[in-house]
Scaffold this motif. Sequence first.
Motif, PDB file in Angstrom:
ATOM      1  N   ASN A   1     -12.325  52.553   9.530  1.00 42.16           N
ATOM      2  CA  ASN A   1     -11.753  51.421  10.045  1.00 42.16           C
ATOM      3  C   ASN A   1     -10.917  50.582   8.954  1.00 42.16           C
ATOM      4  OD1 ASN A   1     -10.404  49.595  11.760  1.00 42.16           O
ATOM      5  ND2 ASN A   1     -12.186  48.619  11.950  1.00 42.16           N
ATOM      6  N   HIS A   2      -9.758  50.718   8.809  1.00 41.51           N
ATOM      7  CA  HIS A   2      -9.300  49.562   7.673  1.00 41.51           C
ATOM      8  C   HIS A   2      -8.321  48.367   8.094  1.00 41.51           C
ATOM      9  CE1 HIS A   2     -10.170  52.797   4.792  1.00 41.51           C
ATOM     10  NE2 HIS A   2      -9.559  53.773   5.657  1.00 41.51           N
ATOM     11  N   SER A   3      -8.706  48.397   9.595  1.00 44.90           N
ATOM     12  CA  SER A   3      -7.926  47.217  10.154  1.00 44.90           C
ATOM     13  C   SER A   3      -8.486  45.854   9.658  1.00 44.90           C
ATOM     14  CB  SER A   3      -8.144  47.538  11.808  1.00 44.90           C
ATOM     15  OG  SER A   3      -7.564  46.139  12.456  1.00 44.90           O
ATOM     16  N   SER A   4      -7.220  45.174   9.585  1.00 40.66           N
ATOM     17  CA  SER A   4      -7.744  43.621   9.289  1.00 40.66           C
ATOM     18  C   SER A   4      -7.911  42.624  10.256  1.00 40.66           C
ATOM     19  CB  SER A   4      -6.655  43.111   8.373  1.00 40.66           C
ATOM     20  OG  SER A   4      -5.332  42.894   8.966  1.00 40.66           O
ATOM     21  N   VAL A   5      -7.929  43.035  11.481  1.00 41.63           N
ATOM     22  CA  VAL A   5      -8.190  42.146  12.619  1.00 41.63           C
ATOM     23  C   VAL A   5      -9.529  42.243  13.019  1.00 41.63           C
ATOM     24  CG1 VAL A   5      -7.686  41.957  15.099  1.00 41.63           C
ATOM     25  CG2 VAL A   5      -5.948  42.681  13.681  1.00 41.63           C
ATOM     26  N   THR A   6     -10.263  41.063  13.101  1.00 36.79           N
ATOM     27  CA  THR A   6     -11.632  40.683  13.595  1.00 36.79           C
ATOM     28  C   THR A   6     -11.719  40.444  14.961  1.00 36.79           C
ATOM     29  OG1 THR A   6     -11.539  38.492  12.777  1.00 36.79           O
ATOM     30  CG2 THR A   6     -12.149  40.224  11.073  1.00 36.79           C
ATOM     31  N   GLU A   7     -10.710  39.978  15.613  1.00 35.32           N
ATOM     32  CA  GLU A   7     -10.772  39.957  16.991  1.00 35.32           C
ATOM     33  C   GLU A   7      -9.449  39.749  17.692  1.00 35.32           C
ATOM     34  OE1 GLU A   7     -12.198  35.817  16.602  1.00 35.32           O
ATOM     35  OE2 GLU A   7     -10.310  34.762  16.128  1.00 35.32           O
TER      36      GLU A   7
ATOM     37  N   THR B   1     -12.461  29.681  30.178  1.00 36.46           N
ATOM     38  CA  THR B   1     -12.221  29.153  28.508  1.00 36.46           C
ATOM     39  C   THR B   1     -10.694  29.132  28.175  1.00 36.46           C
ATOM     40  OG1 THR B   1     -12.233  31.782  28.080  1.00 36.46           O
ATOM     41  CG2 THR B   1     -14.271  30.396  28.069  1.00 36.46           C
ATOM     42  N   GLU B   2     -10.382  28.249  27.179  1.00 33.67           N
ATOM     43  CA  GLU B   2      -9.073  27.944  26.852  1.00 33.67           C
ATOM     44  C   GLU B   2      -8.613  28.995  26.293  1.00 33.67           C
ATOM     45  OE1 GLU B   2      -6.792  24.369  24.503  1.00 33.67           O
ATOM     46  OE2 GLU B   2      -8.884  24.174  24.904  1.00 33.67           O
ATOM     47  N   LYS B   3      -9.241  29.616  25.417  1.00 32.91           N
ATOM     48  CA  LYS B   3      -8.690  30.748  24.606  1.00 32.91           C
ATOM     49  C   LYS B   3      -9.390  32.021  24.905  1.00 32.91           C
ATOM     50  CE  LYS B   3      -5.854  30.902  20.491  1.00 32.91           C
ATOM     51  NZ  LYS B   3      -5.639  30.339  19.074  1.00 32.91           N
ATOM     52  N   ASN B   4      -8.887  33.084  25.360  1.00 32.41           N
ATOM     53  CA  ASN B   4      -9.825  34.278  25.685  1.00 32.41           C
ATOM     54  C   ASN B   4      -9.872  35.235  24.555  1.00 32.41           C
ATOM     55  OD1 ASN B   4      -9.620  33.076  28.290  1.00 32.41           O
ATOM     56  ND2 ASN B   4      -7.766  34.601  28.843  1.00 32.41           N
ATOM     57  N   ILE B   5     -10.885  34.910  23.445  1.00 30.96           N
ATOM     58  CA  ILE B   5     -10.890  35.650  22.394  1.00 30.96           C
ATOM     59  C   ILE B   5     -12.076  36.442  22.566  1.00 30.96           C
ATOM     60  CG2 ILE B   5     -11.739  35.472  20.067  1.00 30.96           C
ATOM     61  CD1 ILE B   5     -10.408  32.837  19.852  1.00 30.96           C
ATOM     62  N   ILE B   6     -11.874  37.927  22.165  1.00 27.92           N
ATOM     63  CA  ILE B   6     -12.807  39.009  22.218  1.00 27.92           C
ATOM     64  C   ILE B   6     -13.001  39.497  20.735  1.00 27.92           C
ATOM     65  CG2 ILE B   6     -11.332  40.795  23.006  1.00 27.92           C
ATOM     66  CD1 ILE B   6     -13.574  41.995  24.462  1.00 27.92           C
ATOM     67  N   SER B   7     -13.996  39.774  20.152  1.00 26.72           N
ATOM     68  CA  SER B   7     -14.085  40.184  18.663  1.00 26.72           C
ATOM     69  C   SER B   7     -13.666  41.617  18.899  1.00 26.72           C
ATOM     70  CB  SER B   7     -15.429  39.943  18.187  1.00 26.72           C
ATOM     71  OG  SER B   7     -16.356  40.901  19.011  1.00 26.72           O
TER      72      SER B   7
ATOM     73  N   CYS C   1     -10.951  57.822  17.799  1.00 26.66           N
ATOM     74  CA  CYS C   1      -9.650  57.410  17.408  1.00 26.66           C
ATOM     75  C   CYS C   1      -9.101  56.283  17.218  1.00 26.66           C
ATOM     76  CB  CYS C   1      -8.594  58.490  18.145  1.00 26.66           C
ATOM     77  SG  CYS C   1      -9.046  60.189  18.102  1.00 26.66           S
ATOM     78  N   MET C   2      -9.487  55.502  18.167  1.00 24.10           N
ATOM     79  CA  MET C   2      -8.907  54.053  18.239  1.00 24.10           C
ATOM     80  C   MET C   2      -9.549  53.180  17.003  1.00 24.10           C
ATOM     81  SD  MET C   2      -6.984  51.962  19.963  1.00 24.10           S
ATOM     82  CE  MET C   2      -6.817  52.520  21.472  1.00 24.10           C
ATOM     83  N   LEU C   3     -10.543  53.542  16.679  1.00 25.26           N
ATOM     84  CA  LEU C   3     -11.068  52.828  15.159  1.00 25.26           C
ATOM     85  C   LEU C   3     -10.526  52.995  14.206  1.00 25.26           C
ATOM     86  CD1 LEU C   3     -15.162  53.540  16.000  1.00 25.26           C
ATOM     87  CD2 LEU C   3     -13.856  51.353  16.054  1.00 25.26           C
ATOM     88  N   ARG C   4      -9.715  54.255  14.229  1.00 18.33           N
ATOM     89  CA  ARG C   4      -8.891  54.723  12.924  1.00 18.33           C
ATOM     90  C   ARG C   4      -7.523  53.922  13.018  1.00 18.33           C
ATOM     91  NH1 ARG C   4     -11.149  59.232  10.601  1.00 18.33           N
ATOM     92  NH2 ARG C   4      -9.342  59.564   9.541  1.00 18.33           N
ATOM     93  N   VAL C   5      -7.171  53.163  14.112  1.00 17.34           N
ATOM     94  CA  VAL C   5      -6.009  52.802  14.344  1.00 17.34           C
ATOM     95  C   VAL C   5      -5.903  51.182  13.688  1.00 17.34           C
ATOM     96  CG1 VAL C   5      -4.162  51.476  16.038  1.00 17.34           C
ATOM     97  CG2 VAL C   5      -5.336  53.563  16.645  1.00 17.34           C
ATOM     98  N   HIS C   6      -4.726  50.876  12.832  1.00 16.97           N
ATOM     99  CA  HIS C   6      -4.636  49.804  12.139  1.00 16.97           C
ATOM    100  C   HIS C   6      -3.953  48.635  12.875  1.00 16.97           C
ATOM    101  CE1 HIS C   6      -4.738  51.816   7.977  1.00 16.97           C
ATOM    102  NE2 HIS C   6      -5.509  52.144   8.700  1.00 16.97           N
ATOM    103  N   PHE C   7      -4.495  47.517  12.949  1.00 17.01           N
ATOM    104  CA  PHE C   7      -4.127  46.560  13.550  1.00 17.01           C
ATOM    105  C   PHE C   7      -4.072  45.390  12.567  1.00 17.01           C
ATOM    106  CE2 PHE C   7      -4.517  47.968  17.649  1.00 17.01           C
ATOM    107  CZ  PHE C   7      -5.839  48.936  17.839  1.00 17.01           C
ATOM    108  N   CYS C   8      -2.750  44.835  12.120  1.00 13.01           N
ATOM    109  CA  CYS C   8      -2.662  44.396  11.109  1.00 13.01           C
ATOM    110  C   CYS C   8      -2.709  42.659  11.044  1.00 13.01           C
ATOM    111  CB  CYS C   8      -1.047  44.568  10.440  1.00 13.01           C
ATOM    112  SG  CYS C   8      -1.020  46.357  10.091  1.00 13.01           S
TER     113      CYS C   8
END
Length: 322
Positions: free
Chosen positions: A5-11, A87-93, A162-169
């Motif tokens: 996984n090379h995605s830079s997104v953490t949440e 919650t005010e902001k619905n954040i999920i890691s 396969c989803m773990l290989r997707v890039h979320f920039c």
Amino acid sequence: MAAENHSSVTEFILAGLTERPQIHLPLFLLFLVIYVVTVLGNLGMITLIGLSSHLHTPMYYFLSNLSFIDLCQSTVITPRMLVNFVTEKNIISYPECMTQLYFFLLFIIAEGYLLAAMAYDRYVAICSPLLYNITMSHQACSSLILGVYVMGLVCAFSHTGCMLRVHFCKLDVINHYFCDLLPLLKLSCSSTYVNELLVLCFGALNIFAPILTILSSYIFIISSILHIRSLEGRSKAFSTCSSHISVVATFSHLAAVGVFYGSIIFMYFKPSTSDRIQETVASVFYTTMIPMLNPLIYSLRNKDVKESIKKILNGGKLPRSG
């Protein structure tokens, strides 16, 4: 897989059910009640079937597994949804999102195949009642349940891998109330060809294979009954298998299957013109409503279950198991 996984997104940010904060509290209370009823109903079914020796039959063996899957499925989705309402902001890691995706797929796919196994059980009970105990032996039922969970595990592992290989920039909003395949793929900034191919292939297999099994079972059931000329003979055909399944349970199962698969087909094979409200309503049906309704559909009008409940309420005088 994580190393790939090379995605830079953490949440991610979950958009939730609605963008109108003024109705968050009513929705929170509504889904809290739904979740409590779901937990109590499904845990109650599992406990009741486990304690009542006369319910130790293939039909109730499948029902106890259905209750387990519904309980897990609801727990994967609903608690996070409830948190999002307050919650005010619905954040999920990112790890939480992938974990939710995996278990959601595992249980939703397993439930589809379990419904097919239950339809096959009804077919054998009505069309071959004299061979029922041999065909639906303990070993055969265990093999069917094993196959149900193996299909769920394999498909969920493949989709999530396969989803773990997707890039979320970048940090982005998932236009849904939980981490689902299609909303996640819309956020990708890399090729999703393999993921989409997997959704198409596995989706067709996991939806249409159980549906064809269920429809075939009911076609044979109806055909078998209609071939009996006399009304008395048809009644006997049902009464012969009354210890295995009632007519009400048979067609209640068909109604539940229709709602379950109808909402899933709309969500994953929907027209491109469908809007977010339609998608949300469809997904709420199979993630929260069906797990709550299944114990009610399969038990409240079932004579054996009613008798077991009465025995417990009258002092726990249940037959000894085994």
